[in-house]
Design a protein around this motif. Sequence first.
Motif, mmCIF file in Angstrom:
data_model
loop_
_atom_site.group_PDB
_atom_site.id
_atom_site.type_symbol
_atom_site.label_atom_id
_atom_site.label_comp_id
_atom_site.label_asym_id
_atom_site.label_seq_id
_atom_site.Cartn_x
_atom_site.Cartn_y
_atom_site.Cartn_z
ATOM 1 N N ARG A 167 71.533 50.755 -30.176
ATOM 2 C CA ARG A 167 71.116 49.799 -29.155
ATOM 3 C C ARG A 167 71.900 48.509 -29.251
ATOM 4 O O ARG A 167 72.363 48.129 -30.345
ATOM 5 C CB ARG A 167 69.622 49.510 -29.248
ATOM 6 C CG ARG A 167 69.153 48.744 -30.456
ATOM 7 C CD ARG A 167 67.629 48.721 -30.518
ATOM 8 N NE ARG A 167 67.045 48.033 -29.376
ATOM 9 C CZ ARG A 167 65.767 48.157 -28.996
ATOM 10 N NH1 ARG A 167 64.953 48.961 -29.686
ATOM 11 N NH2 ARG A 167 65.305 47.490 -27.962
ATOM 12 N N GLU A 168 72.062 47.857 -28.111
ATOM 13 C CA GLU A 168 72.658 46.527 -28.030
ATOM 14 C C GLU A 168 71.646 45.644 -27.331
ATOM 15 O O GLU A 168 71.566 45.624 -26.099
ATOM 16 C CB GLU A 168 73.955 46.559 -27.221
ATOM 17 C CG GLU A 168 75.155 47.101 -27.964
ATOM 18 C CD GLU A 168 76.442 46.899 -27.187
ATOM 19 O OE1 GLU A 168 76.987 45.781 -27.243
ATOM 20 O OE2 GLU A 168 76.883 47.847 -26.518
ATOM 21 N N ASN A 169 70.873 44.930 -28.102
ATOM 22 C CA ASN A 169 69.820 44.114 -27.519
ATOM 23 C C ASN A 169 70.362 43.014 -26.613
ATOM 24 O O ASN A 169 69.712 42.631 -25.641
ATOM 25 C CB ASN A 169 68.941 43.519 -28.617
ATOM 26 C CG ASN A 169 67.998 44.546 -29.216
ATOM 27 O OD1 ASN A 169 67.741 45.600 -28.633
ATOM 28 N ND2 ASN A 169 67.470 44.255 -30.390
ATOM 29 N N ALA A 170 71.533 42.525 -26.915
ATOM 30 C CA ALA A 170 72.130 41.484 -26.068
ATOM 31 C C ALA A 170 72.392 42.009 -24.660
ATOM 32 O O ALA A 170 72.443 41.232 -23.700
ATOM 33 C CB ALA A 170 73.421 40.979 -26.693
ATOM 34 N N LYS A 171 72.566 43.315 -24.530
ATOM 35 C CA LYS A 171 72.812 43.933 -23.233
ATOM 36 C C LYS A 171 71.599 44.689 -22.711
ATOM 37 O O LYS A 171 71.673 45.341 -21.667
ATOM 38 C CB LYS A 171 74.000 44.901 -23.323
ATOM 39 C CG LYS A 171 75.319 44.235 -23.631
ATOM 40 C CD LYS A 171 76.450 45.250 -23.623
ATOM 41 C CE LYS A 171 77.791 44.591 -23.876
ATOM 42 N NZ LYS A 171 78.913 45.562 -23.854
ATOM 43 N N ASN A 172 70.495 44.644 -23.464
ATOM 44 C CA ASN A 172 69.295 45.399 -23.062
ATOM 45 C C ASN A 172 69.636 46.860 -22.803
ATOM 46 O O ASN A 172 69.157 47.455 -21.823
ATOM 47 C CB ASN A 172 68.642 44.790 -21.822
ATOM 48 C CG ASN A 172 67.787 43.582 -22.150
ATOM 49 O OD1 ASN A 172 67.446 43.352 -23.309
ATOM 50 N ND2 ASN A 172 67.465 42.814 -21.140
ATOM 51 N N THR A 173 70.441 47.428 -23.659
ATOM 52 C CA THR A 173 70.929 48.794 -23.445
ATOM 53 C C THR A 173 70.815 49.606 -24.731
ATOM 54 O O THR A 173 71.080 49.085 -25.821
ATOM 55 C CB THR A 173 72.388 48.779 -22.970
ATOM 56 O OG1 THR A 173 72.474 48.027 -21.763
ATOM 57 C CG2 THR A 173 72.892 50.196 -22.712
ATOM 58 N N ALA A 200 69.962 51.330 -19.438
ATOM 59 C CA ALA A 200 69.900 49.893 -19.226
ATOM 60 C C ALA A 200 68.484 49.507 -18.824
ATOM 61 O O ALA A 200 67.884 50.127 -17.949
ATOM 62 C CB ALA A 200 70.887 49.497 -18.138
ATOM 63 N N SER A 255 73.613 56.263 -21.558
ATOM 64 C CA SER A 255 73.218 54.870 -21.633
ATOM 65 C C SER A 255 71.892 54.685 -20.911
ATOM 66 O O SER A 255 71.585 55.410 -19.964
ATOM 67 C CB SER A 255 74.266 53.967 -20.972
ATOM 68 O OG SER A 255 75.516 54.077 -21.619
#
Length: 119
Positions: free
Chosen positions: A71-77, A22, A20
């Motif tokens: 990627r999960e843009n909502a989590k900036n990850t 972040a 991951s």
Amino acid sequence: VQLQASGGGLVQAGGSLRLSCAASGRTFMYNMGWFRQAPGKEREFVAAISWSGGATYYADSSVKGRFTMSRENAKNTVYLQMNSLKPEDTAIYYCAADEHRLRDGYRYWGQGTQVTVSS
């Protein structure tokens, strides 16, 4: 932009790991990449994903088909799912971010996470 990679560790050949990365700051408009550097070797491109997540790019046959970046843009990850790991995947893995670059020339870099694959 600050990047924090995690998820590395020791795994047996054939095993899996998920890395991951972040990001602090508003990186949802940034392309993201994973690179790795093995002992005594230069850092090399592993995978990249466009800011929208709509396009992914992978290094040659050494990782394609075994690694998946998302990627999960909502989590900036961003993530790097690594399956069927081989001893030659042993390296420090770095994540990177850039507004424009994909395979090289990234502006922002994380500190790296160690992946060790035992035979």
